[in-house]
Scaffold this motif. Structure first.
Motif, PDB file in Angstrom:
ATOM      1  N   LYS A 141      64.884 -32.660 -19.606  1.00  0.00           N
ATOM      2  CA  LYS A 141      65.663 -32.160 -18.472  1.00  0.00           C
ATOM      3  C   LYS A 141      64.758 -31.697 -17.339  1.00  0.00           C
ATOM      4  O   LYS A 141      65.097 -31.829 -16.163  1.00  0.00           O
ATOM      5  CB  LYS A 141      66.560 -30.996 -18.920  1.00  0.00           C
ATOM      6  CG  LYS A 141      67.706 -31.401 -19.834  1.00  0.00           C
ATOM      7  CD  LYS A 141      68.557 -30.194 -20.192  1.00  0.00           C
ATOM      8  CE  LYS A 141      69.706 -30.586 -21.107  1.00  0.00           C
ATOM      9  NZ  LYS A 141      70.544 -29.411 -21.463  1.00  0.00           N
ATOM     10  N   ARG A 145      65.296 -33.141 -13.672  1.00  0.00           N
ATOM     11  CA  ARG A 145      65.695 -32.212 -12.617  1.00  0.00           C
ATOM     12  C   ARG A 145      64.696 -32.167 -11.476  1.00  0.00           C
ATOM     13  O   ARG A 145      65.053 -32.046 -10.319  1.00  0.00           O
ATOM     14  CB  ARG A 145      65.865 -30.809 -13.202  1.00  0.00           C
ATOM     15  CG  ARG A 145      67.102 -30.666 -14.066  1.00  0.00           C
ATOM     16  CD  ARG A 145      67.129 -29.312 -14.744  1.00  0.00           C
ATOM     17  NE  ARG A 145      68.348 -29.143 -15.521  1.00  0.00           N
ATOM     18  CZ  ARG A 145      68.551 -28.139 -16.360  1.00  0.00           C
ATOM     19  NH1 ARG A 145      67.619 -27.216 -16.527  1.00  0.00           N
ATOM     20  NH2 ARG A 145      69.682 -28.053 -17.031  1.00  0.00           N
ATOM     21  N   SER A 232      71.837 -33.775 -18.017  1.00  0.00           N
ATOM     22  CA  SER A 232      70.915 -33.031 -17.167  1.00  0.00           C
ATOM     23  C   SER A 232      71.441 -32.936 -15.748  1.00  0.00           C
ATOM     24  O   SER A 232      72.391 -33.615 -15.352  1.00  0.00           O
ATOM     25  CB  SER A 232      69.536 -33.707 -17.155  1.00  0.00           C
ATOM     26  OG  SER A 232      69.063 -33.901 -18.464  1.00  0.00           O
ATOM     27  N   ASN A 233      70.793 -32.102 -14.979  1.00  0.00           N
ATOM     28  CA  ASN A 233      71.046 -32.043 -13.550  1.00  0.00           C
ATOM     29  C   ASN A 233      70.350 -33.238 -12.900  1.00  0.00           C
ATOM     30  O   ASN A 233      69.149 -33.421 -13.079  1.00  0.00           O
ATOM     31  CB  ASN A 233      70.476 -30.723 -13.006  1.00  0.00           C
ATOM     32  CG  ASN A 233      70.761 -30.538 -11.546  1.00  0.00           C
ATOM     33  OD1 ASN A 233      70.615 -31.442 -10.746  1.00  0.00           O
ATOM     34  ND2 ASN A 233      71.170 -29.334 -11.191  1.00  0.00           N
ATOM     35  N   THR A 234      71.080 -34.049 -12.154  1.00  0.00           N
ATOM     36  CA  THR A 234      70.519 -35.303 -11.647  1.00  0.00           C
ATOM     37  C   THR A 234      70.116 -35.213 -10.174  1.00  0.00           C
ATOM     38  O   THR A 234      69.918 -36.235  -9.520  1.00  0.00           O
ATOM     39  CB  THR A 234      71.541 -36.446 -11.820  1.00  0.00           C
ATOM     40  OG1 THR A 234      72.751 -36.100 -11.123  1.00  0.00           O
ATOM     41  CG2 THR A 234      71.847 -36.678 -13.277  1.00  0.00           C
ATOM     42  N   GLY A 235      69.974 -34.015  -9.652  1.00  0.00           N
ATOM     43  CA  GLY A 235      69.653 -33.841  -8.242  1.00  0.00           C
ATOM     44  C   GLY A 235      68.403 -34.575  -7.818  1.00  0.00           C
ATOM     45  O   GLY A 235      68.372 -35.233  -6.764  1.00  0.00           O
ATOM     46  N   SER A 264      74.642 -31.737  -6.844  1.00  0.00           N
ATOM     47  CA  SER A 264      74.160 -31.634  -8.215  1.00  0.00           C
ATOM     48  C   SER A 264      73.359 -30.357  -8.434  1.00  0.00           C
ATOM     49  O   SER A 264      73.421 -29.747  -9.502  1.00  0.00           O
ATOM     50  CB  SER A 264      73.299 -32.856  -8.547  1.00  0.00           C
ATOM     51  OG  SER A 264      72.795 -32.784  -9.854  1.00  0.00           O
ATOM     52  N   ASP A 265      72.579 -29.961  -7.413  1.00  0.00           N
ATOM     53  CA  ASP A 265      71.696 -28.798  -7.555  1.00  0.00           C
ATOM     54  C   ASP A 265      71.667 -28.035  -6.227  1.00  0.00           C
ATOM     55  O   ASP A 265      70.751 -28.187  -5.424  1.00  0.00           O
ATOM     56  CB  ASP A 265      70.291 -29.252  -7.936  1.00  0.00           C
ATOM     57  CG  ASP A 265      69.404 -28.104  -8.390  1.00  0.00           C
ATOM     58  OD1 ASP A 265      69.854 -26.950  -8.320  1.00  0.00           O
ATOM     59  OD2 ASP A 265      68.263 -28.367  -8.825  1.00  0.00           O
ATOM     60  N   LYS A 268      68.500 -25.965  -4.284  1.00  0.00           N
ATOM     61  CA  LYS A 268      67.237 -26.565  -3.852  1.00  0.00           C
ATOM     62  C   LYS A 268      67.218 -26.719  -2.333  1.00  0.00           C
ATOM     63  O   LYS A 268      67.932 -27.553  -1.767  1.00  0.00           O
ATOM     64  CB  LYS A 268      67.019 -27.932  -4.510  1.00  0.00           C
ATOM     65  CG  LYS A 268      66.762 -27.871  -6.002  1.00  0.00           C
ATOM     66  CD  LYS A 268      65.408 -27.239  -6.287  1.00  0.00           C
ATOM     67  CE  LYS A 268      65.107 -27.271  -7.778  1.00  0.00           C
ATOM     68  NZ  LYS A 268      63.877 -26.527  -8.087  1.00  0.00           N
TER      69      LYS A 268
END
Length: 317
Positions: A141, A145, A232-235, A264-265, A268
């Protein structure tokens, strides 16, 4: 001292390959074998390497161009070391690279089967930026990420990892290191060495400069690791797609990908920054990012740790 196998894949780099070779031969840690795998070069690479008489050098020819991972895999198969260290043919090791990597691994916990180092990046021979190895990586992950482990030239692994994971994927034309680490981190930990032990050289010959190939490879990567990525976070993957679309001058698609990265995130800052940049078209995006690069360069070159500016700069890097 334990034997270390240093694997250098190369293809038509005879004009710069000696720089990489000599950075290995000049190591403070002397118990190594240097395996140079020629991936079908047509530029006199064999003749150039024949000038070296060091018995630690093993030269392997593949005969035809099969790609960097095929060359690395052949080097892995022919290696005899307890540890394997990779070096791309356009990069350089610091003189104490192997010494510090092996010293760390010899004392590391059993779960730590690899290390990655900090690196300084050079454009046309001039310092451009740096990437600092900071975190212990212990989950795929973390790579999905935000890829933060530099590239193959910063990696040293215990050779027995290949008892549990497959060799490198020879079908991928880019994101090869990311694919490998996603698989590696399902079993082991990758530990950081904060010292700057690699000089990474940026130039137009790199496959990574071809947006079509990178975009195609990214889609392969996402398809291959679909189940892991879905958890997972796919950002970061949307963020990476966005940049490839910028290079193709497909700004509407780039804007869509940066927006998806934010969704997604949403914490950031860099995702917001690039979405904002994409609103000004291709030329505007390049101008804004050139200004950003200069600001990051000044921050890194002169260590301008000015709060809160330093927090923003670290997020932009």
């Amino acid at each position: 001292m334990e034997l270390v196998s240093v694997v250098i894949p190369t293809y038509n780099r005879s004009h710069i390959l000696s720089r990489a070779i000599e950075s290995v031969l000049n190591q403070s840690y002397s118990n190594f074998e240097l395996i140079i795998v020629d991936d079908g070069s047509t530029d006199g690479t064999k003749e150039m390497i024949s000038q070296y008489s060091d018995s630690r050098i093993q030269f392997i020819e593949l005969g035809s161009n099969k790609g960097a991972n095929a060359a690395r895999n052949e080097g892995i198969r022919k290696s005899n070391g307890k540890y394997i260290s990779f070096l791309d043919s356009d990069d350089e090791f610091a003189a104490d690279h192997l010494e510090k990597a092996i010293s760390y691994l010899e004392q590391a916990p059993r779960s730590a089967k690899g290390v990655y180092t900090s690196q300084k990046e050079y454009l046309n021979g001039t310092f451009h930026s740096s990437s600092v190895a900071k975190k212990v990586l212990d989950s795929p992950k973390q790579i999905i990420r935000r890829y933060s482990a530099n590239g193959f030239s910063s990696f040293t692994f215990s050779s027995d990892i290949f008892d549990n994971i497959e060799l490198l994927d020879e079908e991928l034309e880019a994101y090869q290191d990311m694919d490998f680490l996603i698989r590696f981190l399902q079993y082991y930990e990758l530990h950081p060495i904060s010292d700057f032990l690699v000089k990474y050289h940026i130039h137009d010959e790199q496959i990574s400069s071809d947006p079509d190939r990178r975009l195609s490879a990214l889609e392969q990567l996402i398809s291959k690791h679909k189940k892991t990525i879905e958890k997972s976070n796919t950002g970061y993957l949307h963020y990476s797609r966005g940049f490839q679309y910028v290079e193709k001058n497909s700004m509407n698609k780039a804007k869509t990908e940066f927006a998806a990265a934010i969704k997604s995130d949403p914490i950031k800052f860099r995702y917001y920054f690039q979405f904002f940049s994409s609103l000004f078209g291709y030329s505007g995006f390049k101008t804004i990012n050139n200004m950003k690069s200069k600001l990051v360069y000044l921050y890194q070159r002169f260590d301008l740790n000015i709060f809160p500016t330093n927090v923003i700069i670290l997020e932009l890097k």
